[in-house]
Enzyme design. Structure first.
Site, PDB file in Angstrom:
ATOM      1  N   TYR A  75       0.795  -1.231   0.000  1.00  0.00           N
ATOM      2  CA  TYR A  75       0.000   0.000   0.000  1.00  0.00           C
ATOM      3  C   TYR A  75       0.834   1.291   0.000  1.00  0.00           C
ATOM      4  O   TYR A  75       0.263   2.371   0.097  1.00  0.00           O
ATOM      5  CB  TYR A  75      -0.912   0.012   1.240  1.00  0.00           C
ATOM      6  N   HIS A  89     -10.307  -3.194   6.164  1.00  0.00           N
ATOM      7  CA  HIS A  89     -10.186  -4.426   5.363  1.00  0.00           C
ATOM      8  C   HIS A  89     -10.900  -5.557   6.095  1.00  0.00           C
ATOM      9  O   HIS A  89     -10.983  -5.539   7.336  1.00  0.00           O
ATOM     10  CB  HIS A  89      -8.696  -4.775   5.188  1.00  0.00           C
ATOM     11  N   GLY A  90     -11.376  -6.541   5.357  1.00  0.00           N
ATOM     12  CA  GLY A  90     -11.962  -7.740   5.979  1.00  0.00           C
ATOM     13  C   GLY A  90     -10.885  -8.437   6.811  1.00  0.00           C
ATOM     14  O   GLY A  90      -9.716  -8.468   6.404  1.00  0.00           O
ATOM     15  N   ASP A  91     -11.272  -9.017   7.942  1.00  0.00           N
ATOM     16  CA  ASP A  91     -10.240  -9.572   8.828  1.00  0.00           C
ATOM     17  C   ASP A  91      -9.663 -10.900   8.336  1.00  0.00           C
ATOM     18  O   ASP A  91      -8.785 -11.479   8.970  1.00  0.00           O
ATOM     19  CB  ASP A  91     -10.775  -9.700  10.268  1.00  0.00           C
ATOM     20  N   THR A 122     -17.532 -11.436   6.135  1.00  0.00           N
ATOM     21  CA  THR A 122     -18.900 -11.967   6.064  1.00  0.00           C
ATOM     22  C   THR A 122     -18.871 -13.373   5.451  1.00  0.00           C
ATOM     23  O   THR A 122     -18.636 -13.530   4.259  1.00  0.00           O
ATOM     24  CB  THR A 122     -19.776 -11.046   5.178  1.00  0.00           C
ATOM     25  N   ASP A 204       8.148 -41.868 -22.760  1.00  0.00           N
ATOM     26  CA  ASP A 204       7.705 -40.626 -23.405  1.00  0.00           C
ATOM     27  C   ASP A 204       7.951 -40.710 -24.914  1.00  0.00           C
ATOM     28  O   ASP A 204       8.816 -40.027 -25.456  1.00  0.00           O
ATOM     29  CB  ASP A 204       8.503 -39.466 -22.769  1.00  0.00           C
TER      30      ASP A 204
HETATM   31  C1  SPV Z   1       7.997 -32.530 -21.498  1.00  0.00           C
HETATM   32  O1  SPV Z   1       7.873 -32.046 -20.374  1.00  0.00           O
HETATM   33  O2  SPV Z   1       7.441 -33.578 -21.833  1.00  0.00           O
HETATM   34  C2  SPV Z   1       8.787 -31.849 -22.512  1.00  0.00           C
HETATM   35  C3  SPV Z   1       9.906 -30.997 -22.098  1.00  0.00           C
HETATM   36  O3  SPV Z   1       8.547 -32.062 -23.669  1.00  0.00           O
HETATM   37  S1  SPV Z   1      11.316 -31.996 -22.145  1.00  0.00           S
HETATM   38  O4  SPV Z   1      11.104 -33.146 -21.287  1.00  0.00           O
HETATM   39  O5  SPV Z   1      12.436 -31.183 -21.659  1.00  0.00           O
HETATM   40  O6  SPV Z   1      11.549 -32.407 -23.512  1.00  0.00           O
HETATM   41 MG    MG Z   2       7.299 -33.682 -24.019  1.00  0.00          MG
END
Ligand code: SPV
Ligand code: MG
Length: 431
Positions: A75, A89-91, A122, A204
């Site tokens: 502030y 202000h609300g508490d 409230t 992956d």
């Molecule tokens: C993921 O998180 O799946 C990515 C980023 O594609 S990496 O793992 O760095 O490729």
């Molecule tokens: Mg990825």
């Protein structure tokens, strides 16, 4: 006549706010502060109406003399300007991370004999319902989807954390910290292919199919409101990608990032240790073009991820691709690296920004993790993604617990480092 200041950070006025104004009026002339959009988002109170409309809304309230914009979370500026006799202000801010702001206000007022008045918050069914409705609104696809573009405009860098389940989504949604007098939290969620696959015990390699990935999105959207950036891997066949774009838009996802690889995709952090093939500029540009053509909403973003540095193809190749992909319609560029140092990422960002001032840049500092958000923003980065840190912290903790229970033939030895039973059974709120 005394001056009373109160700051609002709401899009909807309910009886709690009216009560604050009534109580404030008893003390003097009421000036209402409208917390600016930039500050509001640091509170997880993302605006559903613009700042100007909030100002109009507050101005229309009976008993309000004047409305000013409060540009900072603390502030100092507003108190220096108004010199109020009272801040009201609300508490509810006596507890939790906001208590630091309250303490600071108390100190500022003490300097000249001003007074802080906490009004009992409230709590009733109606107020609870309005709060809930506001939250639900933010979670709706049309609000959530556009929020990423809004954030890119509103904040120096969009802080994005991975989520791969309802629970991790809740962590990203709700974690707020107070540090060095400031509140902070994540802006967006990244649905990482690595973490989504890992959570399912799969590699992956685009093995987890889109139907399953969409299910993960739904688990997350059911319990959160923050915008989602989806890791779309290679985007798959162009003929499939166009359907993915439509589905993601429908789900309220804000952006998909697709990487310029072809054939069997492996995680980028393997680099050249495994065979990975980069797609040609023409092939990948065609995919971007098809995605943009299929897209139905204005808000959705298709972000092109460039793997040239990962695959050691050089800076010029990365920049040539960035140019081409923007030309093909990409709404942003993600540049990736697996170097420990951020040098090549920063070089790319600087060079790209010399010729392109506005296309958002996304980075994922998993390897080059010494760089700070401020430094990235100074080099023109708009979105930072912490892509896997929640998964990497949870897995070793769970594995150690499993090992210790096997070792001691009971659970007592692990208990001290666990969340209490009471905490786990009350962790998730019931509606
Ligand atoms: C993921 O998180 O799946 C990515 C980023 O594609 S990496 O793992 O760095 O490729
Ligand atoms: Mg990825």
């Amino acid at each position: 006549m005394k001056t009373v200041y109160t700051c609002f950070c709401t899009d909807v006025i309910h009886e709690g706010h009216l009560n604050i104004i009534n109580e404030a009026k008893k003390l003097g002339n009421v000036i209402v502060g409208c917390l600016s959009d930039q500050v509001l988002i640091r509170y997880n109170k993302f605006p559903t109406i613009p700042q100007e409309e909030r100002v109009k809304l507050y101005r229309s309230l009976p008993g309000v003399e004047k409305v000013v914009i409060q540009e900072k979370m603390h502030y100092d500026d507003v108190i220096a300007l108004i010199h109020p006799d009272y801040v009201v202000h609300g508490d509810n801010w006596k507890e939790g991370p906001e208590s630091t702001i309250r303490a600071h206000v108390e100190n500022l007022l003490a300097e000249y004999g001003g007074e802080l008045v906490d009004i009992p918050y409230t709590f009733n069914e109606n107020v609870r319902k309005i709060d809930l409705q506001l939250r639900e609104k933010l979670g709706m696809p049309e609000y959530r989807r556009k929020r990423l573009r809004q954030l890119i405009e509103m904040t120096p860098i969009v802080k994005t954390m991975e989520a791969h389940s309802g629970l991790t989504g809740l962590i990203v949604e709700k974690t707020v910290v107070e540090h060095e007098g400031k509140l902070d939290q994540f802006d967006a969620m990244w649905i990482s292919s690595l973490c989504d696959s890992t959570a399912k015990g799969k590699p992956d390699i685009e093995l987890v199919d889109m139907t399953s990935r969409f299910r993960t999105i739904e688990d997350i959207t059911e319990v959160t409101t923050k915008p989602i950036i989806f890791d779309g891997d290679t985007g798959g066949l162009t003929e499939h990608f166009v359907y993915t774009v439509r589905s993601l838009e429908r789900l309220g996802v804000s952006a998909v990032i697709i990487e310029d690889k072809t054939g069997l995709k492996k995680n980028s952090l393997f680099g050249t240790e495994v065979k990975q093939t980069q797609a040609s500029i023409e092939e990948f540009s065609a995919k971007i073009r098809a995605g943009k053509k299929a897209q139905l909403t204005d808000d959705f973003m298709i972000i092109a991820r460039i793997e040239s540095l990962i695959l050691e193809q050089g800076m010029d190749d990365a920049l040539t691709r960035a140019r081409a992909f923007v030309e093909a319609g990409a709404d942003g560029i993600m540049i990736h690296s697996r170097k420990k140092e951020p040098d090549e990422i920063l070089e790319f960002c600087d060079k790209f920004r010399e010729e392109n001032k506005h296309t958002p840049i996304v980075v994922v500092p998993s390897s080059f993790n010494t760089i700070t958000e401020d430094e990235l923003a100074a080099h023109g980065v708009n979105i930072v993604i912490y892509a896997n840190q929640l998964t990497r912290s949870a897995f070793p903790a769970m594995q150690k617990t499993a090992e210790d229970i096997l070792k001691y033939h009971r659970a007592k030895e692990v208990d001290d480092r666990l969340m209490s039973i009471k905490e786990i059974i009350t962790l998730i709120d019931e509606i």
